[in-house]
Design an enzyme around this catalytic site. Structure first.
Site, short mmCIF file in Angstrom:
data_model
loop_
_atom_site.label_atom_id
_atom_site.label_comp_id
_atom_site.label_asym_id
_atom_site.label_seq_id
_atom_site.Cartn_x
_atom_site.Cartn_y
_atom_site.Cartn_z
N ARG A 143 0.81 -1.23 0.00
CA ARG A 143 0.00 0.00 0.00
C ARG A 143 0.84 1.27 0.00
NH1 ARG A 143 -2.59 -2.94 3.89
NH2 ARG A 143 -4.27 -4.22 3.05
N LYS A 165 1.19 11.18 -11.58
CA LYS A 165 0.38 10.17 -12.27
C LYS A 165 1.25 8.95 -12.56
CE LYS A 165 -3.13 12.86 -14.69
NZ LYS A 165 -3.77 13.07 -16.00
N GLU A 207 6.21 18.97 -25.87
CA GLU A 207 5.63 19.28 -24.55
C GLU A 207 6.27 20.54 -23.97
OE1 GLU A 207 3.06 17.51 -23.46
OE2 GLU A 207 3.26 15.50 -24.32
N LYS A 249 4.77 22.83 -15.09
CA LYS A 249 3.96 21.67 -14.71
C LYS A 249 3.72 21.66 -13.20
CE LYS A 249 2.69 16.97 -15.27
NZ LYS A 249 2.77 15.72 -16.02
N GLU A 259 -6.88 16.30 -10.44
CA GLU A 259 -7.85 16.57 -11.50
C GLU A 259 -9.25 16.76 -10.95
OE1 GLU A 259 -7.20 13.31 -14.25
OE2 GLU A 259 -6.04 14.66 -15.53
N ARG A 264 -5.93 21.20 -14.11
CA ARG A 264 -4.95 20.30 -14.70
C ARG A 264 -5.25 20.01 -16.17
NH1 ARG A 264 -1.58 15.79 -11.26
NH2 ARG A 264 -0.47 14.95 -13.02
N ASN A 268 -3.61 19.34 -21.21
CA ASN A 268 -4.06 18.56 -22.36
C ASN A 268 -4.17 19.40 -23.62
OD1 ASN A 268 -4.24 16.07 -21.07
ND2 ASN A 268 -6.23 16.62 -20.20
N HIS A 271 -3.91 17.81 -26.95
CA HIS A 271 -3.94 16.36 -26.72
C HIS A 271 -5.22 15.67 -27.18
CE1 HIS A 271 -0.19 16.96 -24.64
NE2 HIS A 271 -0.11 15.68 -24.30
N HIS A 275 -4.53 12.59 -29.40
CA HIS A 275 -4.98 11.21 -29.15
C HIS A 275 -5.73 10.66 -30.36
CE1 HIS A 275 -4.71 12.11 -24.58
NE2 HIS A 275 -3.57 11.67 -25.07
N HIS A 288 4.59 10.28 -29.42
CA HIS A 288 3.57 11.08 -28.76
C HIS A 288 3.76 12.58 -29.03
CE1 HIS A 288 0.73 12.43 -25.76
NE2 HIS A 288 1.68 13.08 -25.10
N1 LIG Z 1 2.69 10.00 -15.85
C1 LIG Z 1 2.50 11.04 -16.65
O1 LIG Z 1 2.10 12.12 -16.22
C2 LIG Z 1 2.82 10.89 -18.12
C3 LIG Z 1 2.85 12.01 -18.94
C4 LIG Z 1 3.20 11.85 -20.26
C5 LIG Z 1 3.49 10.58 -20.76
N2 LIG Z 1 3.44 9.52 -19.93
C6 LIG Z 1 3.79 8.18 -20.41
O2 LIG Z 1 5.17 8.18 -20.72
C7 LIG Z 1 5.41 7.17 -21.71
C8 LIG Z 1 6.27 7.76 -22.77
O3 LIG Z 1 7.48 8.19 -22.19
P1 LIG Z 1 8.82 8.24 -23.03
O4 LIG Z 1 8.57 9.03 -24.23
O5 LIG Z 1 9.90 8.65 -22.11
O6 LIG Z 1 8.95 6.72 -23.53
P2 LIG Z 1 9.91 5.52 -23.12
O7 LIG Z 1 10.05 5.38 -21.69
O8 LIG Z 1 9.39 4.37 -23.90
O9 LIG Z 1 11.34 5.97 -23.73
C9 LIG Z 1 11.47 6.15 -25.12
C10 LIG Z 1 12.61 5.29 -25.67
O10 LIG Z 1 13.85 5.84 -25.27
C11 LIG Z 1 14.67 4.85 -24.64
N3 LIG Z 1 15.48 5.60 -23.68
C12 LIG Z 1 15.11 6.10 -22.48
N4 LIG Z 1 16.09 6.87 -21.99
C13 LIG Z 1 17.11 6.84 -22.87
C14 LIG Z 1 18.40 7.45 -22.90
N5 LIG Z 1 18.81 8.29 -21.95
N6 LIG Z 1 19.19 7.16 -23.95
C15 LIG Z 1 18.77 6.35 -24.95
N7 LIG Z 1 17.57 5.77 -24.99
C16 LIG Z 1 16.74 6.03 -23.94
C17 LIG Z 1 13.69 3.85 -24.10
O11 LIG Z 1 14.29 2.58 -23.97
C18 LIG Z 1 12.61 3.86 -25.16
O12 LIG Z 1 12.97 3.02 -26.22
C19 LIG Z 1 4.04 6.72 -22.20
O13 LIG Z 1 3.75 5.45 -21.66
C20 LIG Z 1 3.10 7.76 -21.66
O14 LIG Z 1 1.80 7.23 -21.39
C21 LIG Z 1 3.10 9.65 -18.62
ZN LIG Z 2 1.63 14.62 -23.68
#
Ligand SMILES: NC(=O)c1ccc[n+]([C@@H]2O[C@H](COP(=O)([O-])OP(=O)(O)OC[C@H]3O[C@@H](n4cnc5c(N)ncnc54)[C@H](O)[C@@H]3O)[C@@H](O)[C@H]2O)c1
Ligand SMILES: [Zn+2]
Ligand SMILES: NC(=O)c1ccc[n+]([C@@H]2O[C@H](COP(=O)([O-])OP(=O)(O)OC[C@H]3O[C@@H](n4cnc5c(N)ncnc54)[C@H](O)[C@@H]3O)[C@@H](O)[C@H]2O)c1
Ligand SMILES: [Zn+2]
Lengths: 383, 383
Positions: A143, A165, A207, A249, A259, A264, A268, A271, A275, A288
């Site tokens: 938990r 999140k 972003e 942010k 939210e 918040r 978006n 977005h 999406h 993305h």
């Molecule tokens: N929690 C939130 O508020 C929030 C907000 C936006 C997006 N997200 C989520 O984040 C995810 C996308 O994040 P992302 O774009 O970081 O994707 P990711 O974590 O898949 O990373 C993108 C790619 O880069 C590689 N990588 C990571 N760090 C690296 C580095 N330093 N050098 C070389 N390669 C590297 C990873 O292995 C992957 O192949 C999605 O699942 C999305 O839903 C969450």
């Molecule tokens: Zn986004």
């Protein structure tokens, strides 16, 4: 075995580290942004910061993307070896498919195998995928364990690691399961970006630019003046771009942690369109941030045609996104398919289309009741 | 689509329904306890109460134990048919094995299939297994849906449905994954107990008696005077026993919602021993309340021998547990095995044995540093 209360704040950041605080009362936490020459050469910086931020603990569980195991991952574990903590490392395969019910179940069991208890702290090292997955594991194991985010992609540094999140996907949709779970610290080392592929880096910039449009006009101007240097990943402007994004942010999240007030929702911006682009293109085709760039263009077109802002706003946004190397249009956009997706989207209130629309650089409003033909025209304008 | 704030309180309970409030600030919620002739005959009572407690919603997801599908489950769905809500029903197989990572993954997907969104409310109808599983699903689906608990076992009515702990098991241990997630209402209809097997009912009485020992001496006396009638499930004393138990748990939870102050630990009276009994006996051999009864006896023996309370306390507890039909001893107890389990238990602070021990009926203290030979003697005394 209660988790100790959060320490007051991080005490003495090293000279090359700046600290932003996410103001969330008794869940407030620091975002430490480190850059410059000492980065990989001074591994002890992380460990001392870490202990300041999490307080009393006995065990660190590093959950890391295999892609950064030899770079960021090893730097973090190296640094922790100078501390008295027991150390466990769990590897996660790269990519969105790791944000699954199967992987979280396996991760919970792996955490148990490390003999994790409430004095353990989870450290997520990787992009948004790792942050979301390990964050959800931290939120739910016994938990709730403390969590430290160490983002290694630009997107994770400026967006997913901040705000609490966490979650995973279901076969039927993204981010459908999760928790709000604030970290005890976000540790950003811009040196980690050196290995990030160009396309991922540029995607993250969408972003960054978004924050300028939605709530920080000065930052937008700064980006206009420095986008070329940021694209070259020059340390100082890159660090500033990340810091300003995190501040932005953090302000929004502090206003509306879960939210509930609606504030918040401004995050978006672009977005709802994005999406629909991602979903009709098929997930994985576009990154993305690429979809967000196109979505911001559609949203700005819509705002202009609704008479909510000058065309100059659209022109400045177009120029900045283009200078960042981001796509502005999507020639395969299918208007009907996209509108159908938007009608199913969570951002639709009682069947009416709702959008975050700018009225000037630095300010957006939530606009309901937008006629579908105006939405269609905005999509067509970006095709 | 934010979840609306909690309604102020339930307005007009029907005449045969009493309401206890769990005082948790903006997460306060009512426990409505209904009994008497109108129970199953007046299905509309639930729906109106439900709408008062949860506020604006469009969709109810009933998650129910198959064992009560035709009784409590059908009463709840029947009642909701009088409301404007869209209704979905999800069946869960009876028994502890449903609190698994596989079942929660399936449940999340089933919830998505019902087109659940933030205007949906989860209603858990069943014993502690259903409350914990459906509660965790509610806590995590789209990062949190509203939850209403409709407990159908005595244990769930007096313990698991109140206090906000939700979760599932891992193969390596019970309740290792979960969230704190407070319901919007707990709806207790004592008529649901009519089908509960005798052994399950008696097992629940151990927790009822526990509240008397840990923090309500008057209630303990009430139980001494009325235990025979409660055992016969006579409506009025049964309802009083449930209400007093809920009040007791609500007070403790209000003092220490997330186990941070330590107060909540008093609910573990008898439980350190009980977990060692359950674990060495093999889970499923003894019912939880049976192990708790034996554990309370061991704890009281320990308290007497440490000079912390009179032998009279032990004698009164022995008499009441015996009158309830609960076991007082376990002839197969293996002292060394049990102490080994306790040493691994979360209630051990830094390797020293720690127990919740009574000093008089109605008061317990957390006692650290208990010598292992005293613990061994207490176990032997109950063999
Ligand atoms: N929690 C939130 O508020 C929030 C907000 C936006 C997006 N997200 C989520 O984040 C995810 C996308 O994040 P992302 O774009 O970081 O994707 P990711 O974590 O898949 O990373 C993108 C790619 O880069 C590689 N990588 C990571 N760090 C690296 C580095 N330093 N050098 C070389 N390669 C590297 C990873 O292995 C992957 O192949 C999605 O699942 C999305 O839903 C969450
Ligand atoms: Zn986004
Ligand atoms: N969340 C908490 O704070 C908390 C506290 C204590 C226990 N628990 C959990 O609760 C669970 C035990 O709860 P439980 O004892 O209610 O077990 P349970 O849910 O398994 O129910 C016991 C049995 O009674 C049956 N049943 C339920 N209602 C019935 C009815 N009205 N008539 C006939 N049969 C009925 C069930 O099908 C089951 O076979 C454990 O998983 C435990 O970890 C949670
Ligand atoms: Zn118990």
């Amino acid at each position: 075995m209660p988790i100790p209360p959060r320490p007051d704040s991080t005490s003495n950041p090293p000279a090359d580290t700046s600290v932003i605080t996410v103001e969330l009362g008794d869940r407030a936490y620091p975002i430490a942004i480190k850059s410059g020459e000492t980065g990989l050469a001074d591994p002890s910086g992380f460990a001392s910061h870490f202990l300041d931020a999490v307080g009393d603990c006995t065990h660190a569980i590093v959950v890391q993307d295999v892609a950064i195991a030899d770079s960021a991952g090893s730097m973090i574990t190296q640094s922790l070896k100078s501390s008295p903590l027991r150390l466990s490392v769990i590897q996660i395969a790269s990519g969105e498919t790791s944000k699954s019910t199967d992987r979280i179940a396996q991760l919970w069991n792996e955490m148990l195998d490390t003999a994790a208890d409430r004095r353990s702290v989870v450290i997520a090292v990787g992009g948004g995928v790792i942050g979301d997955l390990a964050g959800f594991a931290a939120a739910t194991f016994t938990r709730g364990l403390r969590l430290v985010q160490v983002p290694t992609t630009l997107l994770a540094m400026v967006d997913s690691s901040v705000g609490g999140k966490t979650g995973i996907n279901l076969p039927g949709g993204k981010n459908l399961v999760g928790s709000f779970w604030q970290p005890h610290m976000v540790w950003i080392d811009t040196d980690f970006l050196s290995t990030l592929p160009e396309r991922e880096y540029i995607s993250g910039l969408a972003e960054v630019i978004k924050y300028g449009v939605i709530e920080d006009a000065d930052f937008f101007e700064y980006l206009e003046a420095n986008i070329a240097a940021i694209l070259q990943r020059e340390p100082e402007p890159t660090r500033t771009a990340i810091a300003k994004s995190c501040e932005s942010k953090a302000r929004v999240v502090a206003d509306d942690e879960r939210e509930t007030t609606g504030r918040r929702a401004i995050l978006n911006y672009g977005h709802t369109f994005a999406h629909a682009v991602e979903s009709t293109a098929g997930y994985g085709v576009m990154l993305h941030g690429e979809a967000v760039s196109i979505g911001m263009q559609m949203a700005a077109e819509l705002s202009v045609s609704l008479g909510r802002c000058d065309r100059e706003l659209l022109e400045r946004q177009t120029a900045l996104l283009a200078a960042a190397g981001l796509p502005l249009t999507w020639e395969d956009a299918d208007v009907n398919d996209m509108i159908a997706v938007m009608a199913r989207d969570k951002k639709v209130a009682h069947g009416k289309l709702r959008f975050v629309l700018p009225d000037r650089i630095g300010n957006v409003e939530l606009v309901g009741d937008v006629p579908a033909d105006e939405v269609a025209a905005a999509i067509r304008a970006c095709r």
